[in-house]
Design a protein around this motif. Sequence first.
Motif, PDB file in Angstrom:
ATOM      1  N   ILE A   1       0.847  -1.192   0.000  1.00 22.83           N
ATOM      2  CA  ILE A   1       0.000   0.000   0.000  1.00 22.83           C
ATOM      3  C   ILE A   1       0.883   1.243   0.000  1.00 22.83           C
ATOM      4  N   GLY A   2       0.593   2.177  -0.900  1.00 24.44           N
ATOM      5  CA  GLY A   2       1.362   3.419  -0.931  1.00 24.44           C
ATOM      6  C   GLY A   2       0.568   4.527  -1.597  1.00 24.44           C
ATOM      7  N   GLY A   3       1.156   5.701  -1.656  1.00 21.11           N
ATOM      8  CA  GLY A   3       0.489   6.838  -2.279  1.00 21.11           C
ATOM      9  C   GLY A   3       0.197   7.938  -1.283  1.00 21.11           C
ATOM     10  N   ALA A   4      -0.056   9.132  -1.823  1.00 21.73           N
ATOM     11  CA  ALA A   4      -0.170  10.337  -1.000  1.00 21.73           C
ATOM     12  C   ALA A   4      -1.279  10.278   0.037  1.00 21.73           C
ATOM     13  N   THR A   5      -2.380   9.614  -0.277  1.00 25.66           N
ATOM     14  CA  THR A   5      -3.533   9.630   0.642  1.00 25.66           C
ATOM     15  C   THR A   5      -3.475   8.521   1.689  1.00 25.66           C
ATOM     16  N   THR A   6      -2.510   7.612   1.560  1.00 27.13           N
ATOM     17  CA  THR A   6      -2.433   6.470   2.475  1.00 27.13           C
ATOM     18  C   THR A   6      -1.605   6.807   3.705  1.00 27.13           C
ATOM     19  N   SER A   7      -1.725   5.946   4.694  1.00 28.86           N
ATOM     20  CA  SER A   7      -0.952   6.123   5.921  1.00 28.86           C
ATOM     21  C   SER A   7      -0.751   4.775   6.586  1.00 28.86           C
ATOM     22  N   ALA A   8       0.230   4.728   7.465  1.00 31.11           N
ATOM     23  CA  ALA A   8       0.482   3.495   8.211  1.00 31.11           C
ATOM     24  C   ALA A   8      -0.700   3.157   9.108  1.00 31.11           C
ATOM     25  N   ILE A   9      -1.330   4.187   9.697  1.00 30.70           N
ATOM     26  CA  ILE A   9      -2.473   3.951  10.580  1.00 30.70           C
ATOM     27  C   ILE A   9      -3.652   3.383   9.805  1.00 30.70           C
ATOM     28  N   HIS A  10      -4.003   3.990   8.673  1.00 28.76           N
ATOM     29  CA  HIS A  10      -5.137   3.480   7.892  1.00 28.76           C
ATOM     30  C   HIS A  10      -4.869   2.060   7.426  1.00 28.76           C
ATOM     31  N   THR A  11      -3.640   1.788   7.023  1.00 25.02           N
ATOM     32  CA  THR A  11      -3.294   0.438   6.578  1.00 25.02           C
ATOM     33  C   THR A  11      -3.490  -0.569   7.697  1.00 25.02           C
ATOM     34  N   ALA A  12      -3.034  -0.209   8.892  1.00 25.61           N
ATOM     35  CA  ALA A  12      -3.128  -1.130  10.025  1.00 25.61           C
ATOM     36  C   ALA A  12      -4.542  -1.286  10.550  1.00 25.61           C
ATOM     37  N   VAL A  13      -5.298  -0.190  10.567  1.00 20.31           N
ATOM     38  CA  VAL A  13      -6.622  -0.207  11.196  1.00 20.31           C
ATOM     39  C   VAL A  13      -7.723  -0.650  10.237  1.00 20.31           C
ATOM     40  N   LYS A  14      -7.649  -0.249   8.987  1.00 21.30           N
ATOM     41  CA  LYS A  14      -8.741  -0.503   8.049  1.00 21.30           C
ATOM     42  C   LYS A  14      -8.472  -1.617   7.034  1.00 21.30           C
ATOM     43  N   ILE A  15      -7.236  -1.709   6.533  1.00 18.86           N
ATOM     44  CA  ILE A  15      -6.971  -2.655   5.441  1.00 18.86           C
ATOM     45  C   ILE A  15      -6.514  -4.009   5.960  1.00 18.86           C
ATOM     46  N   ALA A  16      -5.468  -4.011   6.779  1.00 22.64           N
ATOM     47  CA  ALA A  16      -4.885  -5.276   7.230  1.00 22.64           C
ATOM     48  C   ALA A  16      -5.876  -6.225   7.907  1.00 22.64           C
ATOM     49  N   PRO A  17      -6.813  -5.730   8.746  1.00 22.14           N
ATOM     50  CA  PRO A  17      -7.728  -6.656   9.425  1.00 22.14           C
ATOM     51  C   PRO A  17      -8.677  -7.408   8.495  1.00 22.14           C
ATOM     52  N   THR A  18      -8.792  -6.981   7.242  1.00 23.14           N
ATOM     53  CA  THR A  18      -9.748  -7.625   6.339  1.00 23.14           C
ATOM     54  C   THR A  18      -9.180  -8.857   5.638  1.00 23.14           C
ATOM     55  N   THR A  19      -7.892  -9.136   5.822  1.00 25.47           N
ATOM     56  CA  THR A  19      -7.283 -10.261   5.107  1.00 25.47           C
ATOM     57  C   THR A  19      -6.181 -10.894   5.944  1.00 25.47           C
ATOM     58  N   LYS A  20      -5.935 -12.171   5.695  1.00 28.18           N
ATOM     59  CA  LYS A  20      -4.818 -12.862   6.350  1.00 28.18           C
ATOM     60  C   LYS A  20      -3.507 -12.628   5.607  1.00 28.18           C
TER      61      LYS A  20
END
Length: 454
Positions: free
Chosen positions: A69-88
Amino acid sequence: NIVGVVLRCNAYEVIDLGVMVPAETILKRAEEEAVDIIGLSGLITPSLDEMVHLASEMERRELRLPLLIGGATTSAIHTAVKIAPTTKCPVIHVVDASRAVGVASDLLSEKRSKDFIAANEEKHDRERRRHASRQHAGKLLSLSEAKANAPAFDTAGKAPAPKTIGRQIHLDYPLEKLVECIDWTPFFHSWELRGRYPKILDDEKQGETARSLFADAQAMLRRIVDEGLLQAQAVYGLFPAARRGDDIQLFDPDSHQETLFIPCLRQQRGRKNSLNRSLADFVAEADDYVGCFAVTTGHGLEALVAEFEADDDDYSAILAKALADRLAEAFAERLHFQIRTEDWGYSQETFDNEGLIKESYRGIRPAPGYPACPDHSVKPALFEFLGAAEIGMSLSENHAMLPAASVSGFYMAHADSHYFGLGLITQEQAEDYATRRGMKVEDVQRWLQPSLAE
């Protein structure tokens, strides 16, 4: 683009599907090509939801691949809180292009992969704890409390009536006038070279690379200007305006009928000795003015990039895109200078590019999608009002501007006007905002998702 080039230069095969690609298309191609890693880049807020959706689809399909995950609108927090929990699957937020090779190498290494993924999960845990503490750090006021703590409008700071009122258009603005307005610091940042221009040219570690890149940029910029390879176009104007609660209403200069409605949001964080601001605070309840604009330097870029890509010259293709972006920002800055000194005429300042870069002038030009106005869904009404289609500007399904080298927003001239970040807001304000806009609450939640407190 830079990530793809960097990976290719390190012997990775990269399949670039382009921009605004549906999750179904990405995952189908990933399965067909039996890829090792999937990478996503997001530049505007709605792409964050698309990333969550794609990760969920990976889980549904049991597609066990690392997701970058990358790009100007992304963040480490959003990745950890919103994206990562949806997949193994391992989900890694990559801060910048320079780290892509190292991340890919660690993920694909039999020796290092397990430890790298474990360390990444620990990072996710830290980011989730940080997110939780942020949610509870400082009280969010109720909407009524925030409104009661708004700054009072100072009539003495109100700008005079503009000298030129109504819609105007530039169909072929001279590129050479924009070159002197370029802010080069973000240009170097886009190439992962950190530092301020011109000091970066003499940086002990990055100076040589920065000088070489700058020389190439100058050469291409001369060609763009001399051969007219890009066209600079703008539609803009100053219009009668009045504040309506937390919103702004524009009026037709001749008929005085209501035209564009500009919805605004108010800060709700409760801080000692701090006011809760909205952009509407900078507009009087009657007899005021607000400007609107849309500029682009993207016409001609597609053909120029195609020329380079036909020669497998990815470097020049990326350089051309980066310069087009810088010219678009320079156009927005140059036009704002014209507005202040000529069309509105409230400023007697002389042209000074360093002063423009530092924004040491009166007035602001907030843009949809940015901190004070994070809602991209304001753009369609703005584009329709301005007639942006006349200069070939349009919006994608998720309201990204096309051509990409474009800028749009508003002009405000009150002496107290300044930029600020909205911060977190409550569900109460989201519902109030939806009512004022005549939108479904769930649609507002989608556009304001990063700003909504949980």
